[in-house]
Enzyme design. Sequence first.
Site, PDB file in Angstrom:
ATOM      1  N   CYS A 163       0.670  -1.420  -0.125  1.00 51.79           N
ATOM      2  CA  CYS A 163      -0.431  -0.207  -0.048  1.00 51.79           C
ATOM      3  C   CYS A 163       0.753   1.050  -0.011  1.00 51.79           C
ATOM      4  CB  CYS A 163      -1.148  -0.281   0.874  1.00 51.79           C
ATOM      5  SG  CYS A 163      -0.456  -0.065   3.143  1.00 51.79           S
ATOM      6  N   THR A 164       0.235   2.475   0.330  1.00 53.58           N
ATOM      7  CA  THR A 164       1.480   3.154  -0.214  1.00 53.58           C
ATOM      8  C   THR A 164       2.272   3.782   1.486  1.00 53.58           C
ATOM      9  OG1 THR A 164      -1.108   5.088  -0.761  1.00 53.58           O
ATOM     10  CG2 THR A 164       1.133   6.073  -0.364  1.00 53.58           C
TER      11      THR A 164
END
Length: 298
Positions: free
Chosen positions: A176-177
């Site tokens: 994810c980020t």
Amino acid sequence: MTYSVAAFYRFVAVDDPQAERDELDAFCREAGLIGTILLAHEGINGTVAGAAASIHELLSRLGERLGLSDRDIKRSETEIAPFKRLRVRVRPEIITMRASEADPAQRTGRHVSAVEWNELIANPDVLILDTRNRYETVIGTFERAIVPPIDQFTEFKDFVDRELDPGKHQQIAMFCTGGIRCEKASAYMLARGFAEVMQLDGGILRYLEDVPSGASRWKGDCFVFDGRTALGADLSHGRWESCFGCGGPVGETERASDRYEAGVSCPRCHATLTPDRAERLRRRHRDLRRGIGSRDET
């Protein structure tokens, strides 16, 4: 001005989130910091920007009070203000999933460093899973990644239950980020019986920071939830802007569409905006072009 930007999270017991919130809010305002910090009994999650010395002092305080370490922090710089103001808030969760079994304090997937990630995702037996929302993934993701058709993170658990099988999918590598969504996503999948779940330590931001562009398996830009909209391979400001209607990324393709309206909507949200909201955004856009008003929707 060059802004130092720090994105961080830590799952740690916070006995009194409201008291912690009040003290952090006062410190950040005095230090001239902007950004968003979320606090809950389960920990802290935030991205803040400001002068390098002020950011350093904030992170030192969080290290002393909540055990925040360098491993929990992703750093970058920008010449534009990535936020309009400061928000420090108390929430039920620092990343909303609404699944009690997704408890990073009990279990998480195995953290894989950025330098180990390329070898892992080159293995054809490993399912590569992007845990972000679909509007984030359209501007960049890893090769071979499965992109769940979700619009908010709370829908991730339904995708797992519907589409993935612990008996069939023996090895999962997720990302994810910045890493925080994977903490809960991996905890949820382990609770559901998936045998081997791995996660990119520090997320895409740490990967872009640590892996040279010539060796990178990342394709495109990385969506971020601030005024920069997207970051390129060297963590520089990307080529995108945000849609005011839905918050998603807007690039050349979106701007060329007859369903794009500057300051109002993009092809993804054009048909879903109510007439009242669309008109409020139009008025706001007109005010901004005349140099009056705020960048915040009223």
